[in-house]
Scaffold this motif. Structure first.
Motif, mmCIF file in Angstrom:
data_model
loop_
_atom_site.group_PDB
_atom_site.id
_atom_site.type_symbol
_atom_site.label_atom_id
_atom_site.label_comp_id
_atom_site.label_asym_id
_atom_site.label_seq_id
_atom_site.Cartn_x
_atom_site.Cartn_y
_atom_site.Cartn_z
ATOM 1 N N ARG A 392 0.083 0.783 -22.198
ATOM 2 C CA ARG A 392 -0.962 0.174 -23.037
ATOM 3 C C ARG A 392 -1.877 1.232 -23.643
ATOM 4 N N GLY A 393 -1.620 2.481 -23.341
ATOM 5 C CA GLY A 393 -2.444 3.550 -23.887
ATOM 6 C C GLY A 393 -3.787 3.685 -23.208
ATOM 7 N N MET A 394 -3.943 3.140 -22.004
ATOM 8 C CA MET A 394 -5.243 3.143 -21.342
ATOM 9 C C MET A 394 -5.621 4.533 -20.830
ATOM 10 N N GLU A 395 -6.790 4.973 -21.219
ATOM 11 C CA GLU A 395 -7.354 6.215 -20.708
ATOM 12 C C GLU A 395 -8.303 5.888 -19.551
ATOM 13 N N GLU A 396 -9.042 6.870 -19.082
ATOM 14 C CA GLU A 396 -9.803 6.731 -17.839
ATOM 15 C C GLU A 396 -10.814 5.586 -17.877
ATOM 16 N N ASP A 397 -11.551 5.434 -18.973
ATOM 17 C CA ASP A 397 -12.573 4.382 -19.027
ATOM 18 C C ASP A 397 -11.943 2.994 -18.881
ATOM 19 N N ALA A 398 -10.824 2.770 -19.558
ATOM 20 C CA ALA A 398 -10.154 1.469 -19.467
ATOM 21 C C ALA A 398 -9.607 1.230 -18.065
ATOM 22 N N VAL A 399 -9.077 2.289 -17.428
ATOM 23 C CA VAL A 399 -8.556 2.138 -16.066
ATOM 24 C C VAL A 399 -9.694 1.815 -15.088
ATOM 25 N N ARG A 400 -10.832 2.440 -15.290
ATOM 26 C CA ARG A 400 -11.988 2.112 -14.433
ATOM 27 C C ARG A 400 -12.382 0.651 -14.616
ATOM 28 N N ARG A 401 -12.259 0.160 -15.821
ATOM 29 C CA ARG A 401 -12.572 -1.250 -16.072
ATOM 30 C C ARG A 401 -11.566 -2.144 -15.336
ATOM 31 N N CYS A 402 -10.318 -1.734 -15.306
ATOM 32 C CA CYS A 402 -9.304 -2.479 -14.540
ATOM 33 C C CYS A 402 -9.665 -2.510 -13.057
ATOM 34 N N ALA A 403 -10.063 -1.356 -12.520
ATOM 35 C CA ALA A 403 -10.455 -1.287 -11.107
ATOM 36 C C ALA A 403 -11.648 -2.190 -10.832
ATOM 37 N N ALA A 404 -12.596 -2.223 -11.765
ATOM 38 C CA ALA A 404 -13.773 -3.078 -11.588
ATOM 39 C C ALA A 404 -13.386 -4.551 -11.566
ATOM 40 N N LEU A 405 -12.406 -4.941 -12.378
ATOM 41 C CA LEU A 405 -11.958 -6.330 -12.382
ATOM 42 C C LEU A 405 -11.266 -6.683 -11.061
ATOM 43 N N VAL A 406 -10.449 -5.763 -10.554
ATOM 44 C CA VAL A 406 -9.818 -5.988 -9.248
ATOM 45 C C VAL A 406 -10.889 -6.186 -8.181
ATOM 46 N N ASP A 407 -11.883 -5.320 -8.180
ATOM 47 C CA ASP A 407 -12.964 -5.420 -7.194
ATOM 48 C C ASP A 407 -13.743 -6.719 -7.352
ATOM 49 N N ARG A 408 -13.957 -7.128 -8.581
ATOM 50 C CA ARG A 408 -14.728 -8.365 -8.825
ATOM 51 C C ARG A 408 -14.020 -9.568 -8.210
ATOM 52 N N VAL A 409 -12.703 -9.610 -8.346
ATOM 53 C CA VAL A 409 -11.952 -10.733 -7.780
ATOM 54 C C VAL A 409 -11.919 -10.654 -6.261
ATOM 55 N N LEU A 410 -11.557 -9.480 -5.737
ATOM 56 C CA LEU A 410 -11.395 -9.362 -4.284
ATOM 57 C C LEU A 410 -12.725 -9.465 -3.541
ATOM 58 N N SER A 411 -13.803 -9.167 -4.213
ATOM 59 C CA SER A 411 -15.121 -9.325 -3.584
ATOM 60 C C SER A 411 -15.564 -10.782 -3.560
ATOM 61 N N ALA A 412 -14.981 -11.577 -4.472
ATOM 62 C CA ALA A 412 -15.403 -12.979 -4.573
ATOM 63 C C ALA A 412 -14.489 -13.928 -3.809
ATOM 64 N N VAL A 413 -13.252 -13.550 -3.582
ATOM 65 C CA VAL A 413 -12.309 -14.457 -2.921
ATOM 66 C C VAL A 413 -12.671 -14.593 -1.441
ATOM 67 N N ARG A 414 -12.488 -15.791 -0.913
ATOM 68 C CA ARG A 414 -12.786 -16.064 0.491
ATOM 69 C C ARG A 414 -11.518 -16.547 1.178
ATOM 70 N N ALA A 415 -11.102 -15.819 2.210
ATOM 71 C CA ALA A 415 -9.911 -16.209 2.961
ATOM 72 C C ALA A 415 -10.257 -17.327 3.925
ATOM 73 N N THR A 416 -9.406 -18.350 3.973
ATOM 74 C CA THR A 416 -9.579 -19.437 4.938
ATOM 75 C C THR A 416 -8.398 -19.500 5.898
ATOM 76 N N GLY A 417 -7.545 -18.508 5.841
ATOM 77 C CA GLY A 417 -6.371 -18.373 6.693
ATOM 78 C C GLY A 417 -5.635 -17.126 6.262
ATOM 79 N N THR A 418 -4.411 -16.907 6.773
ATOM 80 C CA THR A 418 -3.666 -15.727 6.337
ATOM 81 C C THR A 418 -3.079 -15.898 4.944
ATOM 82 N N ARG A 419 -2.889 -17.149 4.526
ATOM 83 C CA ARG A 419 -2.343 -17.434 3.201
ATOM 84 C C ARG A 419 -3.271 -18.287 2.339
#
Length: 453
Positions: A392-419
């Motif tokens: 996709r031609g992503m340079e460092e700033d865009a990749v950091r934005r991808c990492a931030a989106l991953v963190d945003r989801v994983l910080s918000a998700v709540r596990a209620t079991g293993t699955r």
């Protein structure tokens, strides 16, 4: 650009698309949907790339109509004058790309290539030393879930406390079990592989060394990872992970191609040539061979090295950004395209993290990590890769934005079991919108794709 309106090949391709759309709209719609899905989601799958249109075009040609067995100049069917030239061209390009003295372009996959090597060089019950699946190895490296772990006496090595290959264990196991073949290479190992050290171990115990570089072959071609071609007796790779090619595999050899297999009168090249056909495969997929040849031509161009550089830079940036956000990145970083993350320290399982991210348009895959208490269907880790981000031609700033989106989801998700898990709908909608924006800003542009007409 030459006029293609009168080309039989172009007319044939256009006719095929038109007939599919008009005569089978249900299937055509599914293919359209998949194309949109790939274009509009943010894929960070380490085991994937994206083939350019000129590569996929090869797979839709009339070469698929040719049935033959054998090799150029020695086919078991008539009508092979042209396809012989196609295969010879692909072989020359494979040898040139990797600096190899031998290349077999017929394997249907990297796994098939590995099976051809193992079953032609080993007898049932022979000792095979490979990387444990839980440490980052592949099924075909001796896992009991694979034929490689059932027909051979499989011994597995792992990683040390820092997550690096435990060479002390490799040496100890090699001396203790005297394997006939050692496999180096991995499907989930983010660091440089020391092929020379593996060869020294193999030579000490009289073993054949097989290097499986399916995950890093693009970096090897680009000169951004050490090459095993003249260090391993045999090298295998798939062609779709990092070569941006079709589904398929290659078998390659360097200086050992003309040497005799231990205990045999035949050379490695002679043995492996007959190992693919007739030992494990029949008719080759000639359309896939053409597509491999096209991908290997693109890999020889300067733009491919630039792409591989983005792959490396993106992975380093992704690993650093996730670590800065508080994630445990295995081995502390990466030397290739791959980033491994232990999500159990965030109270999640790999399957929950994978599903939650996918619901937001971010595609990754769950992965077992060393000492993982969960099976492969659940896991404690994630494996992320940057092949597709680089396309996709992503340079460092865009990749950091991808990492931030991953963190945003994983910080918000709540596990209620293993699955089982819960993610607020507002978070999902906001992330999906940002993913769509990122994908629009950075459309997929595989090597040699050019600009749309």
């Amino acid at each position: 650009m030459p006029d293609m309106s009168s080309s039989p090949l172009a007319s044939y391709a256009q006719l095929g698309i038109r007939q599919l759309r008009e005569e089978d709209p249900e299937l055509y719609d599914l293919l359209e949907r998949e194309h949109r899905r790939q274009s509009e989601t943010l894929a960070m799958i380490a085991a994937a790339s994206v083939a350019p249109p000129s590569v996929t075009a090869c797979e839709g040609t009339v070469l698929g109509n040719v049935t033959t067995e054998g090799y150029p100049g020695a086919r078991f069917h008539a009508g092979c004058e042209v396809v012989d030239e196609v295969e010879r061209l692909a072989v020359r390009r494979a040898e040139a790309a990797f600096g190899a003295q031998y290349a077999n372009v017929q394997p249907h996959s990297g796994s098939t290539a590995n099976q051809a090597v193992l079953f032609s060089l080993l007898e049932p019950g022979d000792v095979l030393l490979g990387m444990e699946l839980s440490a980052g190895g592949h099924l075909t490296h001796g896992s009991r879930a694979s034929v490689s772990g059932r027909y051979f006496t499989s011994v597995g090595y792992g990683t040390d406390a820092s997550g690096l290959i435990d060479f002390a264990e490799v040496e100890r196991l090699a001396r203790e079990h005297r394997p006939k073949l050692i496999v180096c290479g991995a499907s989930a190992y983010p660091r440089t592989i020391d092929f020379a050290r593996f060869r020294a171990v193999a030579d000490e115990v009289g073993a054949v060394l097989l290097a499986d570089i399916s995950h890093i072959s693009g970096l090897v071609v680009a000169g951004l990872h050490p090459s095993p071609i003249d260090l391993a007796h045999v090298t295998t790779t798939s062609t779709y992970k990092q070569l941006y090619g079709p589904r398929g595999g290659l078998i390659l050899m360097g200086k050992d191609a003309g040497t005799r297999v231990p205990g045999s009168r035949r050379t490695f090249a002679e043995t492996l040539q007959s190992a693919v056909f007739p030992f494990v495969q029949g008719t080759p997929q000639l359309q896939a061979i053409a597509a491999k040849g096209r991908a290997l031509a693109l890999a020889a161009e300067p733009a491919f090295k630039e792409l591989a550089g983005r792959v490396l830079d993106g992975a380093a940036t992704l690993a650093a950004a996730l670590a800065a956000a508080g994630y445990h990145v295995l081995t502390g970083g990466t030397d290739n395209h791959m980033v491994l993350v232990d999500v159990s320290r965030r109270g999640l399982t790999g399957i929950i993290a994978e599903q939650a991210l996918e619901s937001c348009g971010i595609i990754v895959n769950k992965n077992k990590i060393p000492g993982d208490p969960h099976g492969p269907g659940v896991t404690s880790g994630l494996r992320l890769g940057t092949n597709l981000l680089a396309a996709r031609g992503m340079e460092e700033d865009a990749v950091r934005r991808c990492a931030a989106l991953v963190d945003r989801v994983l910080s918000a998700v709540r596990a209620t079991g293993t699955r089982e898990w819960h993610l607020d709908a507002a978070v999902r909608a906001a992330v999906r919108a940002e993913v769509a924006e990122l994908c629009a800003l950075h459309p997929l542009s595989p090597p040699g794709a050019g600009s749309p007409a």
